[in-house]
Structure formats: structure tokens, C-alpha cells
Design an enzyme around this catalytic site. Structure first.
Site, PDB file in Angstrom:
ATOM      1  N   GLU A 126      -3.165   7.855  -4.550  1.00  0.00           N
ATOM      2  CA  GLU A 126      -3.535   7.254  -5.829  1.00  0.00           C
ATOM      3  C   GLU A 126      -4.865   7.829  -6.278  1.00  0.00           C
ATOM      4  OE1 GLU A 126      -3.564   2.960  -5.838  1.00  0.00           O
ATOM      5  OE2 GLU A 126      -1.562   2.867  -5.000  1.00  0.00           O
ATOM      6  N   HIS A 169      -1.020   0.410  -9.958  1.00  0.00           N
ATOM      7  CA  HIS A 169      -1.755  -0.533  -9.103  1.00  0.00           C
ATOM      8  C   HIS A 169      -2.384  -1.649  -9.945  1.00  0.00           C
ATOM      9  CE1 HIS A 169      -3.708  -0.648  -4.863  1.00  0.00           C
ATOM     10  NE2 HIS A 169      -3.702  -1.867  -5.381  1.00  0.00           N
ATOM     11  N   ARG A 213       0.852  -1.184   0.000  1.00  0.00           N
ATOM     12  CA  ARG A 213       0.000   0.000   0.000  1.00  0.00           C
ATOM     13  C   ARG A 213       0.890   1.237   0.000  1.00  0.00           C
ATOM     14  NH1 ARG A 213      -4.045  -1.952  -1.659  1.00  0.00           N
ATOM     15  NH2 ARG A 213      -6.072  -2.145  -0.606  1.00  0.00           N
TER      16      ARG A 213
END
Lengths: 271, 271
Positions: free
Chosen positions: B213, B232, B184
Site C-alpha cells: 500500500e 484502506h 492486512r
């Protein structure tokens, strides 16, 4: 070093320690054969480094790092872009290693560890390690090409391997297959490779060797999508250099002591 | 899906099957804890795909594919360029896997197969597979960071992992270490990561997750050298999707049959 001019003058030459693995430029020289010069090379010393390069190219292609790096240049988070290519897994796929020697065996070992099925061709026979599920002879190349997702060329350049990656070969591959070359550029017919990439039949290519080298600025290879070109550097790492130096020093010792040499090239076989 | 607004209205909610591995947005919701809602996730289903992404990023960084792709855009065969960075081997190097769970274990397996020494941290204890030479607890992070060449974050985001990759952490690493993050983004203090890269203390980074993000266009991360950013996507492959679908269908069957569920999240632990 293996030029005709040099060899003609070096009348007492008995031994050449070639500073790399590929001796195709040497074994072409008739004088080497006529005078029975001992030729040793550095086969097997670069296997690990070159295999890492190969696995890196395979993953960079399957993960489309070239696409994402282009997006990155434009500061673009391309998660939802309609142009975003599909990432694919290596696990469960088949790789055909052409030339299961010092380099090919290290590629095979790592590909198998990533969960791939590994098949290979080898000029010297059908034997191979456990992690290779099938070892064929060079005349089985097209048969094996039919069911493969990745092809990796690790073969030396000889008359038998010149131009084997040609139109017929690329046509035989499944649509969407990938091609990686760390052997020699002249094993590939460049125009046929370009055509296979342009048509989309070949999904991409990772090329550490090309024909010719250096690749001229006008080559279409530079700008095809899904092509990653590195300038013949796959063995240029510290570990590889250390192993090369070890073999060269050890061979000098053995030569002086009259002991059997490491990595003697079979001049007739060409590697 | 795990918003307060939705949970407030869903008064009879008994079970959430989260469609990914990271449940940090869910476990923050007090309502989930108060009502003892069953939360299952998709841990372990993406390990193989994400581990391939990690190994790909490590090799792309150690082989400097970002540099060579930039040369390629200019049709430049950079074999002899003075700017050409040194390629390095993974074999013989040490990788620290932070978070030896479903993803971290698959990273460790592949890194070990590439000849790396693997050390790890794990919140749930010191046990690990044979291919990990040392498993430490999270409070050993800085101690282990001192001797590592590559750090890979595979940990879930919890209060204990928020901001652990900060200035102190990066300062502790050897000069020339690499950082890869598929866990993360908020485990990293972005400003500290940028500073470590800018100073050259950190040799490079491979980032599939960032904070925030999507990464904003003005982030300096986009344009730092030796940084590879993917949006991602490390689990966005067909094999991974197939495994995710399998778990979701199987859990639905188990829920209907009253059988024990797969991948139940510990709400207090947070993953």
C-alpha cells in the site's frame, strides 16, 4: 401476456399465474375485471433476493463504491484524494420503507439488523413486525420523509403510488438523504428525481427500476454522480427463481385440485 | 510513530496510544519490548464501520455492481446482455470469518442476519457468540476453507497470519468462492491472489487492504474483473471516529488517574 389483444381472444380464460410480483400491467385491463379472471402472482417469493439488492445499493452508496471503482479504472489509490467523498455509517440512521409487504418486510429486517431505525408505510394498515419502529398509512409519507436518511420504495404500482416520489417529496427530505427504488419506476417522477440529484439535495440514488424501461441512452440519470443503476434484476437470483417455481407448481396443483390458491391478487386494490 | 529513530530518542516513553487497530508496525520494534512500553490501540472501535464495508463488498460482488456500473458509463440497460453475470444470493451461503475479534464478530453478526451460515477461526480459542456456528483454531483454516462461499479476513498481521492466503489456500476453496480482505494486505500473497482470480477459480475479491500500500499503478489487481478495491478506508466513518476519540480521551484520563487502561496490546502475541 396481459395484453387486450390476447385477453379478447382467450374467451375461456379463467386463471392467470403472473410470473412476477408486479401486476400493474394486468390489473389495468378492463376485461380481467369484467370476466372475473383469477389472477395470482409471485408476491413474497423475491423478498430475500430483492432485500439483499437494496442493502447492497444502500451500502454501495454510503461507501461510495461508484467513486472508488472509477478511481480503480485509473489505477489510482484514492486514500488522500481531495475529491474523496465522506463514507457514512448505516448504523444509527433511519430508513423509511415505502410499502411494507413481502419485499419491504425483508428490507426492514435486514436494515434493522444493521442497526438502523426502520419506519414504514403500508396501505393495508398500521401493523408490522417488531423490527419496524413505526408503521404509518400512505398519507403519512411526507411526514415520515422529513426525518429519514434513506428511502426505499418497495410499493406496487397503483393509481395511489404513481408519481408519489415527486418534487414535493424530494424537497421534504433532509439534505443528504438517499433514495433507493426496487418497486416500480413510475412511482417516481423521473424529472424531479434528476433535479433533486443535480441540486445535491439528494445525496444519491440506487435504482433497479426506472421510468421508462429500458432507460433510454439519452437519459441524464446514467451520468449523474452517486447514482447506481441496475437493469431490473434485483430478483434474478437462483434462490428467488427456486421460490417462484415452487409457487407456480403448487398453484397448478391447487387449481387442479380445486383448493385455495396462493398469492391471489385483489383486482380492485391492484396488488 | 513507531519508528526505531523515534523510539531511540524518546528515552522516557512509557505509553503509546496507537491511533488505529493494527499495531504490526509497533510490535516489530525491539525497543518496545526491551523497555516494556505500554501499548494501547483502538481495537473494537471500528468493528461496526468495517463490518458494513465488508457486507457492502460482499453484496457489491454477489450483485456485480462493478459490471453494472461499467454498463452505466456507456448508458447501457444490460438486462438482456449475453455478458451479464449471474447474480447470487448471500442467504443460505457460508462465510468463513478469519479472525473473530472486534471486527470479525461484527461481520459475523451481520452476515448471520442476512441468513448466512457463519464459521470462523480465532487464535485465542474456540469460543464465540451464538450466531457463529463453528469457531476453529487457526490451524483449521484450510479445513474450513473447503466448504465456504465467502472468506473474510479480519485478522491482525502477525508472523502467524503473514501470507496465509496463498496458493494452497486459494486452491483449497471451492471454485466460485469470493475473498474479502479488511485485515492486512500482507496476510495475502498478492501474486497467488492474482493467479486465483485470473484462472477464475476465485470468482472475485473485495480488497480494502492490499500488499503493498498504496497499490502501485502497474499492479494487475486494478484491472481484473470482479475485483473491487477501496484504499484502506473501511473505518473512515463518523461513528468510527467518534468511538476512536472516546477511547483515546478515556485512556488519557485513566493513565492520569492510574486506572487500568482500555485496549492494551499483548506485545508478545502481537495484537
Amino acid at each position: 401476456m396481459c395484453s387486450e389483444a390476447l385477453l379478447t381472444q382467450a374467451k375461456q380464460l379463467q386463471w392467470i399465474q403472473w410470473p412476477a410480483a408486479g401486476v400493474d400491467r394486468c390489473v389495468q385491463q378492463p376485461l380481467l375485471h369484467e370476466r372475473h379472471v383469477l389472477l395470482t402472482n409471485l408476491q413474497r417469493t423475491m423478498g430475500a433476493s430483492m432485500a439483499e439488492h437494496v442493502i447492497g445499493l444502500m451500502l454501495a452508496l454510503s461507501r461510495h463504491f461508484d467513486y472508488f471503482l472509477k478511481q480503480q479504472e485509473q489505477a489510482r489509490w484514492a486514500k488522500e484524494e481531495s475529491t474523496r467523498p465522506q463514507l457514512v455509517d448505516l448504523e444509527g440512521k433511519t430508513v423509511l420503507v415505502v410499502g411494507l409487504g413481502g419485499i419491504g418486510t425483508e428490507v426492514a429486517r435486514r436494515a434493522h439488523a444493521l442497526g438502523m431505525r426502520v419506519v414504514a408505510t403500508r396501505a393495508s394498515g398500521r401493523t408490522g413486525p417488531d423490527f419496524v419502529s413505526y408503521v404509518g398509512l400512505p398519507d403519512e409519507l411526507l411526514k415520515l420523509a422529513r426525518d429519514t436518511d434513506f428511502v426505499v420504495n418497495c410499493a406496487p404500482l397503483t393509481p395511489q403510488t404513481t408519481g408519489i416520489f415527486n418534487r414535493e417529496f424530494f424537497d421534504t427530505l433532509k439534505p443528504g438523504a438517499y433514495f433507493v427504488n426496487v418497486g416500480r419506476g413510475r412511482s417516481t417522477v423521473t424529472a424531479d428525481l434528476v433535479a433533486a440529484l443535480r441540486s445535491g439535495h439528494l445525496a444519491g440514488a440506487g435504482l433497479d427500476v426506472v421510468d421508462p424501461e429500458p432507460l433510454p441512452a439519452e437519459s441524464p440519470l446514467w451520468h449523474l454522480p452517486n447514482v447506481i443503476i441496475t437493469p431490473h434484476v434485483s430478483a434474478d437470483t437462483p434462490v428467488s427463481e427456486e421460490q417462484r417455481n415452487f409457487v407456480m407448481v403448487e398453484n397448478l396443483r391447487r387449481y387442479a385440485a380445486g383448493e385455495p390458491m396462493l398469492s391471489v391478487v385483489d383486482l380492485e386494490r391492484g396488488y
